[in-house]
Design a protein around this motif. Structure first.
Motif, PDB file in Angstrom:
ATOM      1  N   THR A 157       0.833  -1.199   0.000  1.00 40.83           N
ATOM      2  CA  THR A 157       0.000   0.000   0.000  1.00 40.83           C
ATOM      3  C   THR A 157       0.866   1.248   0.000  1.00 40.83           C
ATOM      4  O   THR A 157       0.653   2.189  -0.778  1.00 40.83           O
ATOM      5  CB  THR A 157      -0.923   0.012   1.234  1.00 40.83           C
ATOM      6  OG1 THR A 157      -1.728  -1.162   1.205  1.00 40.83           O
ATOM      7  CG2 THR A 157      -1.810   1.251   1.241  1.00 40.83           C
ATOM      8  N   PHE A 158       1.875   1.255   0.868  1.00 45.77           N
ATOM      9  CA  PHE A 158       2.731   2.427   0.978  1.00 45.77           C
ATOM     10  C   PHE A 158       3.622   2.572  -0.253  1.00 45.77           C
ATOM     11  O   PHE A 158       3.954   3.685  -0.671  1.00 45.77           O
ATOM     12  CB  PHE A 158       3.569   2.355   2.243  1.00 45.77           C
ATOM     13  CG  PHE A 158       2.731   2.362   3.496  1.00 45.77           C
ATOM     14  CD1 PHE A 158       1.979   3.475   3.833  1.00 45.77           C
ATOM     15  CD2 PHE A 158       2.677   1.251   4.314  1.00 45.77           C
ATOM     16  CE1 PHE A 158       1.201   3.497   4.982  1.00 45.77           C
ATOM     17  CE2 PHE A 158       1.898   1.258   5.451  1.00 45.77           C
ATOM     18  CZ  PHE A 158       1.160   2.382   5.792  1.00 45.77           C
ATOM     19  N   LYS A 159       4.028   1.464  -0.838  1.00 47.97           N
ATOM     20  CA  LYS A 159       4.825   1.523  -2.057  1.00 47.97           C
ATOM     21  C   LYS A 159       4.009   2.131  -3.196  1.00 47.97           C
ATOM     22  O   LYS A 159       4.513   2.929  -3.998  1.00 47.97           O
ATOM     23  CB  LYS A 159       5.318   0.126  -2.435  1.00 47.97           C
ATOM     24  CG  LYS A 159       6.343  -0.444  -1.456  1.00 47.97           C
ATOM     25  CD  LYS A 159       6.777  -1.842  -1.867  1.00 47.97           C
ATOM     26  CE  LYS A 159       7.780  -2.424  -0.868  1.00 47.97           C
ATOM     27  NZ  LYS A 159       8.205  -3.789  -1.238  1.00 47.97           N
ATOM     28  N   LEU A 160       2.728   1.752  -3.261  1.00 47.81           N
ATOM     29  CA  LEU A 160       1.862   2.311  -4.294  1.00 47.81           C
ATOM     30  C   LEU A 160       1.665   3.807  -4.095  1.00 47.81           C
ATOM     31  O   LEU A 160       1.624   4.586  -5.056  1.00 47.81           O
ATOM     32  CB  LEU A 160       0.508   1.594  -4.289  1.00 47.81           C
ATOM     33  CG  LEU A 160       0.520   0.166  -4.848  1.00 47.81           C
ATOM     34  CD1 LEU A 160      -0.784  -0.538  -4.544  1.00 47.81           C
ATOM     35  CD2 LEU A 160       0.756   0.202  -6.363  1.00 47.81           C
ATOM     36  N   LEU A 161       1.529   4.203  -2.829  1.00 44.65           N
ATOM     37  CA  LEU A 161       1.409   5.638  -2.557  1.00 44.65           C
ATOM     38  C   LEU A 161       2.646   6.393  -3.037  1.00 44.65           C
ATOM     39  O   LEU A 161       2.547   7.497  -3.593  1.00 44.65           O
ATOM     40  CB  LEU A 161       1.203   5.867  -1.053  1.00 44.65           C
ATOM     41  CG  LEU A 161      -0.178   5.485  -0.491  1.00 44.65           C
ATOM     42  CD1 LEU A 161      -0.162   5.596   1.023  1.00 44.65           C
ATOM     43  CD2 LEU A 161      -1.264   6.369  -1.083  1.00 44.65           C
ATOM     44  N   GLN A 181      11.965   6.402  -2.125  1.00 47.29           N
ATOM     45  CA  GLN A 181      13.068   5.986  -1.252  1.00 47.29           C
ATOM     46  C   GLN A 181      13.394   4.525  -1.465  1.00 47.29           C
ATOM     47  O   GLN A 181      12.493   3.689  -1.539  1.00 47.29           O
ATOM     48  CB  GLN A 181      12.672   6.227   0.219  1.00 47.29           C
ATOM     49  CG  GLN A 181      13.805   5.901   1.202  1.00 47.29           C
ATOM     50  CD  GLN A 181      13.450   6.373   2.608  1.00 47.29           C
ATOM     51  OE1 GLN A 181      13.066   7.543   2.797  1.00 47.29           O
ATOM     52  NE2 GLN A 181      13.567   5.486   3.563  1.00 47.29           N
ATOM     53  N   ALA A 182      14.675   4.234  -1.588  1.00 49.46           N
ATOM     54  CA  ALA A 182      15.097   2.847  -1.801  1.00 49.46           C
ATOM     55  C   ALA A 182      14.925   2.018  -0.535  1.00 49.46           C
ATOM     56  O   ALA A 182      14.935   2.538   0.576  1.00 49.46           O
ATOM     57  CB  ALA A 182      16.567   2.818  -2.236  1.00 49.46           C
ATOM     58  N   SER A 183      14.751   0.718  -0.727  1.00 46.97           N
ATOM     59  CA  SER A 183      14.599  -0.183   0.409  1.00 46.97           C
ATOM     60  C   SER A 183      15.838  -0.174   1.277  1.00 46.97           C
ATOM     61  O   SER A 183      16.970  -0.113   0.794  1.00 46.97           O
ATOM     62  CB  SER A 183      14.367  -1.613  -0.104  1.00 46.97           C
ATOM     63  OG  SER A 183      14.316  -2.527   0.958  1.00 46.97           O
ATOM     64  N   GLY A 184      15.647  -0.192   2.597  1.00 49.40           N
ATOM     65  CA  GLY A 184      16.757  -0.227   3.535  1.00 49.40           C
ATOM     66  C   GLY A 184      17.222   1.132   3.964  1.00 49.40           C
ATOM     67  O   GLY A 184      18.082   1.264   4.819  1.00 49.40           O
TER      68      GLY A 184
END
Length: 325
Positions: free
Chosen positions: A304-308, A321-324
């Motif tokens: 959900t947050f990635k889609l946002l 923002q990249a993962s990690g």
């Protein structure tokens, strides 16, 4: 067969009566079931207990002085008619299978109590199945957790008046007080229905407390002591509660937030409460949102947050923002 022993499968042996002369069967000796069996045994009730794990049965035989049964048949054989058999099992197929099996083994006049978190629709259906055989049924919404052994359990029960009278002596022992902490709230299904709504309310209370404490923690300029504040609120405050007391106790002992995953499980009852609100057309935004936030915490990939983030990048050019990081 004396207390502190295990009955073999199919054995129909005479067991020594407890001080009260009362006998009950307990199927499912997890933390709740085992503690409930212990509370009954301490009060002089002869408890014949069975669990799918022989090791669990043996441990409660040794620590609580109950009579262990290696099988359901051995448990039934050890109890005089009319029998009362209390189930403390996970909701769903396990409880269903056990109840169907008991419907084929028990005699008219016997009673089965489902003390687990079953859906009230299932309880209504199961009661009808047992009634065809002349077997009584009680759905007992049970609250108290691991503290119930010493403090007693809050019991919300649904049954016919006849079944309620038959089971009442055990309810009076399990509850915090013989006259308080338990109630025959209505017909079959009513007990689990009331417990379902109880758990929905619990979701909302927990979410509210968690959000408020997070706000306190977030005000770093004040360096607020959460343990001290939750203790403070427990004395005369409008929001004082047992849930707050438990939270204060946990905070006093210290919590390593870095070692905790931000994942909160949900029980079926929170979902059932939200569905019931929709079916009745009764607004329950707090309960529903608390449930949805638990779903959100379980989304480890946080899609959900990635889609946002994707949307914000698409319309506003905001960086993803990249993962990690």
């Amino acid at each position: 067969m004396a207390h502190g022993s295990v009955l073999s499968s199919g054995a129909a042996e005479t067991i020594v009566k407890g001080e009260t002369g009362m006998k009950i069967g307990m199927i499912g000796l997890g933390k709740m079931g085992g503690n409930m069996a212990t509370r009954l045994a301490r009060a002089g009730v002869t408890v014949v207990g069975h669990d799918h794990s022989p090791e669990v049965v043996s441990s409660w035989v040794a620590s609580a002085g109950i009579v262990g049964a290696s099988s359901v048949d051995a448990l039934i054989a050890a109890l005089p008619a009319p029998r009362v058999i209390w189930l403390m099992l996970p909701s769903g197929p396990i409880t269903e299978e056990q109840l169907v099996g008991l419907s084929q083994r028990l005699a008219p006049g016997d009673v089965v109590v489902d003390g687990g978190n079953s859906n009230y629709h299932d309880s209504e259906r199961r009661a009808a199945l047992l009634a065809e055989k002349g077997i009584g049924f009680m759905d007992a919404g049970t609250s108290g957790g691991v503290w119930g052994l010493e403090n007693g359990y809050c019991l919300m029960v649904g049954a016919t008046p006849e079944v309620a009278r038959q089971v009442r002596p055990f309810l009076e022992i399990l509850a915090p007080h013989p006259e308080r902490g338990w109630a025959h709230v209505g017909p079959v299904g009513a007990g689990h229905y009331v417990k379902m709504v109880h758990n929905g309310i619990e979701y909302g209370m927990m979410q509210s407390l968690a959000e408020g404490l997070a706000l306190l923690q977030g005000k770093t300029a004040f360096d607020l002591d959460l343990a001290k504040i939750t203790d403070l609120w427990g004395e005369g405050s409008v929001v004082r509660s047992w849930l707050l007391e438990l939270t204060a106790d946990a905070l006093r002992k210290g919590v390593d937030w870095n070692q905790m995953a931000a994942v909160v499980a949900d029980s079926g009852e929170g979902r059932w409460t939200a569905i019931e609100a929709i079916e009745q057309g009764i607004p329950a935004p707090v309960l529903s949102l608390a449930l949805h936030l638990r779903f959100q915490s379980q989304d480890r990939d946080a899609l959900t947050f990635k889609l946002l983030s994707v949307m914000r990048h698409a319309f506003g050019g905001h960086a993803i923002q990249a993962s990690g990081q």
